[in-house]
Motif scaffolding. Structure first.
Motif, PDB file in Angstrom:
ATOM      1  N   ALA A 363       0.823  -1.219   0.000  1.00 34.84           N
ATOM      2  CA  ALA A 363       0.000   0.000   0.000  1.00 34.84           C
ATOM      3  C   ALA A 363       0.854   1.265   0.000  1.00 34.84           C
ATOM      4  O   ALA A 363       0.433   2.311  -0.507  1.00 34.84           O
ATOM      5  CB  ALA A 363      -0.928  -0.001   1.214  1.00 34.84           C
ATOM      6  N   ALA A 364       2.057   1.183   0.556  1.00 33.40           N
ATOM      7  CA  ALA A 364       2.912   2.368   0.686  1.00 33.40           C
ATOM      8  C   ALA A 364       3.274   2.975  -0.659  1.00 33.40           C
ATOM      9  O   ALA A 364       3.584   4.178  -0.733  1.00 33.40           O
ATOM     10  CB  ALA A 364       4.178   2.012   1.461  1.00 33.40           C
ATOM     11  N   ASP A 365       3.250   2.197  -1.727  1.00 33.59           N
ATOM     12  CA  ASP A 365       3.573   2.727  -3.053  1.00 33.59           C
ATOM     13  C   ASP A 365       2.569   3.785  -3.510  1.00 33.59           C
ATOM     14  O   ASP A 365       2.852   4.569  -4.417  1.00 33.59           O
ATOM     15  CB  ASP A 365       3.613   1.593  -4.083  1.00 33.59           C
ATOM     16  N   ARG A 366       1.400   3.804  -2.887  1.00 30.67           N
ATOM     17  CA  ARG A 366       0.351   4.754  -3.287  1.00 30.67           C
ATOM     18  C   ARG A 366       0.298   5.975  -2.379  1.00 30.67           C
ATOM     19  O   ARG A 366      -0.599   6.815  -2.531  1.00 30.67           O
ATOM     20  CB  ARG A 366      -1.008   4.049  -3.275  1.00 30.67           C
ATOM     21  N   CYS A 367       1.210   6.099  -1.430  1.00 32.44           N
ATOM     22  CA  CYS A 367       1.218   7.263  -0.534  1.00 32.44           C
ATOM     23  C   CYS A 367       1.557   8.532  -1.304  1.00 32.44           C
ATOM     24  O   CYS A 367       2.300   8.497  -2.295  1.00 32.44           O
ATOM     25  CB  CYS A 367       2.218   7.056   0.604  1.00 32.44           C
ATOM     26  N   ARG A 368       1.037   9.652  -0.833  1.00 35.74           N
ATOM     27  CA  ARG A 368       1.261  10.935  -1.504  1.00 35.74           C
ATOM     28  C   ARG A 368       2.733  11.324  -1.460  1.00 35.74           C
ATOM     29  O   ARG A 368       3.276  11.826  -2.451  1.00 35.74           O
ATOM     30  CB  ARG A 368       0.423  12.036  -0.834  1.00 35.74           C
ATOM     31  N   CYS A 372       6.899   9.085   3.294  1.00 40.20           N
ATOM     32  CA  CYS A 372       5.817   8.907   4.262  1.00 40.20           C
ATOM     33  C   CYS A 372       6.199   7.845   5.285  1.00 40.20           C
ATOM     34  O   CYS A 372       6.688   6.768   4.937  1.00 40.20           O
ATOM     35  CB  CYS A 372       4.536   8.500   3.538  1.00 40.20           C
ATOM     36  N   GLN A 373       5.980   8.163   6.559  1.00 40.77           N
ATOM     37  CA  GLN A 373       6.286   7.231   7.644  1.00 40.77           C
ATOM     38  C   GLN A 373       5.062   6.410   8.048  1.00 40.77           C
ATOM     39  O   GLN A 373       5.155   5.547   8.932  1.00 40.77           O
ATOM     40  CB  GLN A 373       6.811   7.994   8.857  1.00 40.77           C
ATOM     41  N   HIS A 374       3.900   6.729   7.462  1.00 43.94           N
ATOM     42  CA  HIS A 374       2.665   5.961   7.675  1.00 43.94           C
ATOM     43  C   HIS A 374       2.191   6.028   9.127  1.00 43.94           C
ATOM     44  O   HIS A 374       1.656   5.054   9.674  1.00 43.94           O
ATOM     45  CB  HIS A 374       2.854   4.503   7.253  1.00 43.94           C
ATOM     46  N   CYS A 380      -1.775   9.306   3.298  1.00 46.03           N
ATOM     47  CA  CYS A 380      -1.092   8.023   3.542  1.00 46.03           C
ATOM     48  C   CYS A 380      -2.006   6.876   3.115  1.00 46.03           C
ATOM     49  O   CYS A 380      -3.073   6.671   3.690  1.00 46.03           O
ATOM     50  CB  CYS A 380      -0.720   7.888   5.014  1.00 46.03           C
ATOM     51  N   ALA A 381      -1.572   6.130   2.119  1.00 43.07           N
ATOM     52  CA  ALA A 381      -2.378   5.014   1.616  1.00 43.07           C
ATOM     53  C   ALA A 381      -2.435   3.862   2.611  1.00 43.07           C
ATOM     54  O   ALA A 381      -3.405   3.086   2.606  1.00 43.07           O
ATOM     55  CB  ALA A 381      -1.797   4.528   0.291  1.00 43.07           C
ATOM     56  N   VAL A 382      -1.441   3.735   3.463  1.00 48.04           N
ATOM     57  CA  VAL A 382      -1.437   2.671   4.466  1.00 48.04           C
ATOM     58  C   VAL A 382      -2.555   2.912   5.469  1.00 48.04           C
ATOM     59  O   VAL A 382      -3.330   1.993   5.797  1.00 48.04           O
ATOM     60  CB  VAL A 382      -0.073   2.591   5.179  1.00 48.04           C
ATOM     61  N   VAL A 386      -5.966   0.714   6.307  1.00 47.72           N
ATOM     62  CA  VAL A 386      -6.370   0.265   7.644  1.00 47.72           C
ATOM     63  C   VAL A 386      -7.820   0.660   7.910  1.00 47.72           C
ATOM     64  O   VAL A 386      -8.628  -0.155   8.401  1.00 47.72           O
ATOM     65  CB  VAL A 386      -5.445   0.863   8.722  1.00 47.72           C
ATOM     66  N   GLU A 387      -8.171   1.892   7.574  1.00 43.57           N
ATOM     67  CA  GLU A 387      -9.542   2.367   7.779  1.00 43.57           C
ATOM     68  C   GLU A 387     -10.540   1.595   6.929  1.00 43.57           C
ATOM     69  O   GLU A 387     -11.681   1.371   7.330  1.00 43.57           O
ATOM     70  CB  GLU A 387      -9.618   3.868   7.463  1.00 43.57           C
TER      71      GLU A 387
END
Length: 408
Positions: A363-368, A372-374, A380-382, A386-387
């Motif tokens: 999922a981290a590949d889709r972070c803005r 990003c430390q998530h 944050c796509a991570v 989760v949500e």
């Protein structure tokens, strides 16, 4: 020889001595000007045997690095291990070489370290066990570790003919399970070497299931190329099957083997025995989760000390005080380790942690933001996963706790 000739000789020698002294002073100034006081140290020096100016000038013309980087001993050992693995030759290539390795040059018999005490160790020679001391020059200096010999090490020993022996050399290790030394935090203690699997034992109750510890061990297993097996012990205390499935499903979805066992009613013991067969496995988990009792069920007859969980703290009392190598009759071996309350992930940077949580790494590949430390960054796509329920909240909770510890 006349007095006048003597005076001329003394004058010539004096000129040479003055010229040589001037050259040495000039070389010394060059050294001081180029010396760094922060991140490097000098490697250049003037040999004592130089007594000629021409020799000095020839020495200064040699092309060599004048500084070297200073790094922690543990990092030096890690890089040395990576380099040795990267350039390791095949057995055929080794046999074709002309120079023997360091271990090959040491005479003696090869054995397996099954127990270690201070300054002593027990070495299994196959048909008998030898109590050995350590050769005086066998130290852990410049390795990043506090101990030179650990359980699981293949060693070369010489026997004294009276039932004792001396460890002469330690053969290269395939893997290492280590933790930070409690007093010298820049160093590590090797708990066990040369294992293939990490058997993560957790209790469902008494003490309560601690998923963060399970996740810490999973990260460590990946860092050290160990195959993890999750064992949920004391399954006889499970009173809600749905709750068990909910907690374990994230690990099953990721492909981690999960075995539920009970040393009380024998559930899962056969499955665990099959998983251990033909492998060298190290047991890990908190004190009181039943590691020793469980292994006694896998192979009856092993006289291991056991203890009950403290009523006051709800945590297990430490029973196993050092790692012990246990050979299984059906094939393979397990190493029983001391209970570890805090398992350090030495050397892991906070930015690298997400790579050890496969579902989050995807999922981290889709972070803005690329960095990003998530944790609390926008876009944050991570966190969004989760949500949405695509990533288990328990796993994300472990990630944040571990990340916070690495960031301190």
């Amino acid at each position: 020889m006349s007095d006048k000739q003597n005076q001329v000789e003394r004058h010539i020698k004096g000129m040479k001595k003055a010229e040589r002294s001037k050259s040495l002073k000039s070389a010394n100034k060059k050294m001081k000007r180029s010396q760094s006081t922060k991140t490097s140290r000098r490697k250049d020096w003037i040999p004592d045997h130089i007594d000629d100016v021409e020799d000095l000038e020839a020495w200064e013309d040699i092309d060599y690095e004048t500084t070297e980087r200073i790094m922690p001993l543990a990092e030096k050992e890690r890089r040395r291990t990576v380099e040795s693995l990267a350039f390791r030759t095949s057995p055929v290539e080794e046999s074709e070489g002309d120079e023997p390795s360091k271990s090959e040059s040491v005479e003696g018999s090869t054995g397996l370290v099954i127990e270690v005490s201070k300054g002593l160790c027990r070495v299994d020679m196959g048909d008998y066990v030898v109590l050995c001391g350590l050769r005086g020059n066998l130290t852990a200096e410049e390795t990043g570790y506090m101990n030179a010999v650990a359980v699981g090490d293949q060693v070369i020993i010489t026997e004294d003919g009276a039932g004792g022996g001396i460890v002469e050399s330690v053969l290269p290790r395939r893997s290492v399970l280590a933790r930070p030394d409690p007093f010298y935090t820049h160093m590590q203690q090797i708990i066990v070497a040369n294992v293939d699997q990490l058997l993560i034992v957790a209790a469902w109750l008494n003490p309560p299931l601690w998923l963060e510890m399970v996740d810490r061990y999973l990260v460590f297993a990946q860092m050290n190329d160990l195959d993890p097996i999750i064992c949920i012990n004391k399954s006889d205390l499970i009173d809600d099957e749905v709750d068990f499935v909910i907690k374990m499903q994230p690990y099953l979805d990721l492909g981690y083997p999960v075995i539920r066992t009970s040393a009380v009613n024998g559930e899962g013991v056969d499955d665990l025995r099959a998983a251990l067969y033909g492998h060298t496995s190290v047991l890990s988990g908190m004190s009181g989760v039943g590691k020793s009792s469980l292994i006694s069920q896998v192979q009856p007859g092993l006289s291991l000390r056991t203890s009950q969980v403290s009523d006051a703290s709800g945590e297990g009392r430490h029973t196993t005080t050092q790692a012990v190598w246990l050979k299984l009759a059906d094939g393979g071996a397990v190493v029983d380790t001391p209970g570890i309350r805090e398992f350090g992930l030495t050397g892991l940077h906070p930015d690298e942690l997400v790579a050890y949580f496969p579902e989050m790494d995807e999922a981290a590949d889709r972070c803005r933001f690329r960095d990003c430390q998530h944790v609390n960054e926008p876009g944050c796509a991570v966190r969004e996963a989760v949500e949405a329920g695509d990533i288990a909240e328990t796993r994300y909770h472990s990630y944040k706790l571990i990340h916070a510890g690495l960031s301190d």
